[in-house]
Design a protein around this motif. Structure first.
Motif, short mmCIF file in Angstrom:
data_model
loop_
_atom_site.label_atom_id
_atom_site.label_comp_id
_atom_site.label_asym_id
_atom_site.label_seq_id
_atom_site.Cartn_x
_atom_site.Cartn_y
_atom_site.Cartn_z
N HIS A 1 -34.08 -13.23 -45.27
CA HIS A 1 -32.66 -13.12 -44.45
C HIS A 1 -31.26 -13.08 -45.30
O HIS A 1 -30.47 -12.11 -45.52
CB HIS A 1 -32.18 -13.69 -43.05
CG HIS A 1 -31.30 -15.36 -43.65
ND1 HIS A 1 -31.60 -15.80 -44.01
CD2 HIS A 1 -29.49 -15.69 -44.11
CE1 HIS A 1 -30.83 -17.48 -44.55
NE2 HIS A 1 -29.63 -16.81 -44.43
N ASN A 2 -31.79 -13.30 -46.43
CA ASN A 2 -30.50 -13.85 -48.29
C ASN A 2 -30.89 -12.40 -48.40
O ASN A 2 -29.99 -12.06 -49.26
CB ASN A 2 -31.04 -15.18 -48.73
CG ASN A 2 -30.34 -16.29 -48.45
OD1 ASN A 2 -29.23 -16.01 -48.46
ND2 ASN A 2 -30.94 -16.84 -47.52
N ILE B 1 -29.60 -9.69 -46.84
CA ILE B 1 -27.92 -9.82 -46.85
C ILE B 1 -27.64 -9.32 -48.83
O ILE B 1 -26.96 -8.36 -48.64
CB ILE B 1 -27.21 -11.15 -46.96
CG1 ILE B 1 -27.53 -11.63 -45.74
CG2 ILE B 1 -25.60 -11.23 -47.48
CD1 ILE B 1 -27.17 -12.58 -45.04
N HIS C 1 -27.92 -5.07 -48.25
CA HIS C 1 -26.60 -5.34 -47.32
C HIS C 1 -24.86 -4.62 -48.23
O HIS C 1 -24.85 -3.72 -49.00
CB HIS C 1 -26.75 -5.92 -47.10
CG HIS C 1 -25.40 -5.57 -46.45
ND1 HIS C 1 -24.64 -4.49 -45.07
CD2 HIS C 1 -23.91 -5.86 -45.84
CE1 HIS C 1 -23.39 -4.64 -44.64
NE2 HIS C 1 -22.82 -5.49 -44.86
N LYS C 2 -25.17 -5.41 -48.93
CA LYS C 2 -24.54 -5.91 -50.14
C LYS C 2 -24.32 -4.70 -51.58
O LYS C 2 -23.64 -4.30 -52.07
CB LYS C 2 -24.35 -7.37 -51.22
CG LYS C 2 -23.49 -8.65 -50.30
CD LYS C 2 -23.69 -9.08 -50.72
CE LYS C 2 -22.47 -11.02 -50.44
NZ LYS C 2 -22.23 -12.08 -50.56
N ARG D 1 -25.25 -16.43 -41.21
CA ARG D 1 -24.76 -15.52 -41.93
C ARG D 1 -25.22 -13.64 -41.03
O ARG D 1 -24.65 -12.87 -42.34
CB ARG D 1 -26.04 -16.08 -42.79
CG ARG D 1 -25.78 -17.29 -43.62
CD ARG D 1 -26.21 -17.69 -44.87
NE ARG D 1 -25.83 -18.57 -44.88
CZ ARG D 1 -26.78 -20.15 -46.18
NH1 ARG D 1 -27.65 -19.31 -45.97
NH2 ARG D 1 -26.76 -21.03 -46.08
N LEU D 2 -25.90 -13.69 -41.06
CA LEU D 2 -26.41 -12.19 -40.32
C LEU D 2 -25.73 -11.58 -39.08
O LEU D 2 -25.33 -10.64 -39.70
CB LEU D 2 -28.01 -12.44 -39.66
CG LEU D 2 -29.25 -12.42 -40.24
CD1 LEU D 2 -30.61 -12.57 -39.75
CD2 LEU D 2 -29.88 -11.28 -41.70
N TYR E 1 -22.19 -10.70 -41.38
CA TYR E 1 -22.46 -9.06 -42.25
C TYR E 1 -22.95 -8.01 -41.35
O TYR E 1 -23.06 -6.39 -41.64
CB TYR E 1 -23.68 -9.00 -43.49
CG TYR E 1 -23.37 -10.37 -44.55
CD1 TYR E 1 -22.30 -9.33 -45.31
CD2 TYR E 1 -23.30 -11.39 -44.47
CE1 TYR E 1 -21.33 -10.27 -46.44
CE2 TYR E 1 -22.42 -11.87 -45.59
CZ TYR E 1 -22.07 -11.82 -46.15
OH TYR E 1 -20.76 -12.49 -47.64
N THR F 1 -25.10 -17.14 -51.32
CA THR F 1 -27.03 -16.64 -50.77
C THR F 1 -27.49 -17.22 -51.44
O THR F 1 -26.80 -17.45 -52.84
CB THR F 1 -26.69 -15.23 -50.90
OG1 THR F 1 -26.48 -14.19 -51.66
CG2 THR F 1 -25.72 -14.45 -49.35
#
Length: 453
Positions: A14-15, A18, A21-22, A41-42, A45, A145
């Motif tokens: 998941h990190n 993210i 995604h960033k 966290r998911l 975002y 993260t």
């Protein structure tokens, strides 16, 4: 680039989702169950799946890359669809390598200490506002993260895990990174479900050492005889930099290390953490941080999450939790407490939770691991043994393995919790070691209990 994660809820997965995604990628994912903090966290975002489960209809030729997590199985329906369409499928370490081909890759390996050393390095770099890409196995103070990826940063710091890469890629993760700079902290047999003999396990570290790029730099703990032999016997054309425990002393419950600029008080303690610090210093120097700047920054390092993490403290009691579960980690953590709190009673609680620790053939590796505790307690769940499809272990087997007649053993989480809250913790240092949670122990309750003394 459209990237789909199969088993997006994992700690690293998941990190990574993210981070990508960033970076501007289109990210989707699936999982059959996702717990917090991954879930929150998911969701933050917009990456949390609308429904939990596996949905092969999500997989189409529009997807550029599939990243497969260890939580998925070989016959996962989304994986089968991706294979049928001939999509490119990566494990997350394989994909991290693809993202870092043009960077200087710094990989921290070892059976123990790798998370702490990686955290130390990132703490120092962050303190001096030196930007790097990274992947670390714990949440760090000051970092949102555990994965950060850019186009522009020259270095990437990777925690190098020796466990398998994915359900269809049986290579250890750290074999895929091909480091320019590496570190080996220690070797002690673990993951016996994958590496059935110590020799087979050790071989993975030889392969890692030989996977370094030509002319690379290996930093290694020469006080670990197996690490020393593995690195020094390698014929790979690499530069070798040994490190050892720095000179230090303990005064009024604070550990000081001796430096050229004088004695430096630390927030951390324990011989293993001082060795970790020495290794981190070498790595930081290879990355352009000089010794004085390293010491200035490391003085404020409080430790990685769940690594000798202080839960609560008052005038006469201190409570720690630690991720320690393998014999070498348990021994090092308990010894560290005994040295740091020499005038206090040490109560050490260990949960046997992993496949290795619940395996009757591996239990003997724990001999003496809790010898530095004044009171030693082991908790394990017979139900966990069943879930892992292992042969049942008995309290007698565990007592014999630890070779300690006064060992206290609990198999019921309620009974263990009752013991914990009734125990007199005056003038005590309590350590709770586990990769689980003792069948549902709330550490906030421990904080409240401690404040009531």
């Amino acid at each position: 680039m459209n990237i789909h994660f199969i088993a997006i809820g994992g700690s690293a997965m998941h990190n990574l989702a993210i981070a990508l995604h960033k970076k501007g990628y289109q990210v989707t994912g699936s999982d059959d169950i996702i717990h917090n903090p991954s879930k929150a966290r998911l969701e933050k975002y917009g990456l949390l799946p609308e429904k939990f489960g596996w949905f092969p209809e999500k997989i189409s030729s529009d997807i550029s890359v599939v990243i497969l997590g260890m939580h998925a199985k070989e016959h996962n329906t989304e994986l089968l669809k991706a294979q049928e369409l001939g999509l490119k499928i990566y494990s997350y370490p394989e994909f991290l390598y693809e993202q870092s081909k043009n960077k200087t890759r710094v990989v921290i390996g070892g059976s123990h200490g790798k998370t702490t050393i990686t955290s130390m390095i990132l703490h120092v770099l962050n303190y001096h506002e030196t930007p790097v890409d990274y992947m670390v196995g714990a949440q760090l103070e000051g970092f949102e993260t555990m994965v950060h990826l850019t186009e522009e940063n020259d270095f990437i710091v990777l925690e190098g895990d020796e466990y398998l890469s994915s359900p269809i890629d049986r290579r250890p993760k750290f074999h895929l990174y091909k480091p320019n700079i590496a570190l080996l902290s220690g070797i002690a047999w673990d993951h016996i479900n994958v590496f059935p003999t110590f020799e087979n396990y050790t071989e993975q570290f030889r392969i890692f050492t030989d996977s370094m790029v030509n002319g690379g730099s290996m930093v290694y703990n020469e006080e670990d005889s197996i690490v020393k032999e593995v690195v020094e016997s390698s014929t790979n054309h690499i530069k070798k930099y040994p490190y050892q425990t720095p000179e230090h002393y303990i005064e009024n419950g604070i550990t000081y290390i001796e430096t050229q600029e004088g004695d430096l008080p630390l927030e951390i303690f324990g011989t293993h953490n001082l060795q970790n610090l020495a290794g981190a210093k070498w790595i930081c120097q290879h990355m352009g941080i000089d010794e004085d700047d390293f010491y200035e920054a490391i003085a404020s390092f409080k430790g990685a999450n769940k690594r000798l993490e202080k839960v609560a403290e008052n005038n006469n009691t201190v409570i720690f939790k630690d991720f320690a579960h393998s014999p070498s980690k348990v021994s090092a953590t308990t010894k560290a407490l005994k040295e740091q709190y020499a005038k206090r009673k040490i109560v050490a609680c260990l949960e046997l939770h992993t496949y290795s620790s619940l395996n009757a053939n591996f239990l003997s590796e724990y001999k003496g691991a809790l010898d530095n505790a004044d009171k030693a307690v082991v908790f394990y769940s017979p139900e966990a043994v069943k879930i892992k499809e292992l042969e049942a272990v008995t309290a007698a087997q565990i007592a014999a393995a630890f070779d300690r007649e006064d060992l206290v053993i609990y198999t019921d989480s309620v009974a263990f919790k009752e013991f914990l809250f009734k125990e007199n913790l005056e003038d005590t240092a309590l350590i709770l070691m586990s990769s689980g949670n003792y069948g549902g122990l709330d550490f906030n309750d421990l904080k409240a209990m401690n404040s009531s003394f």
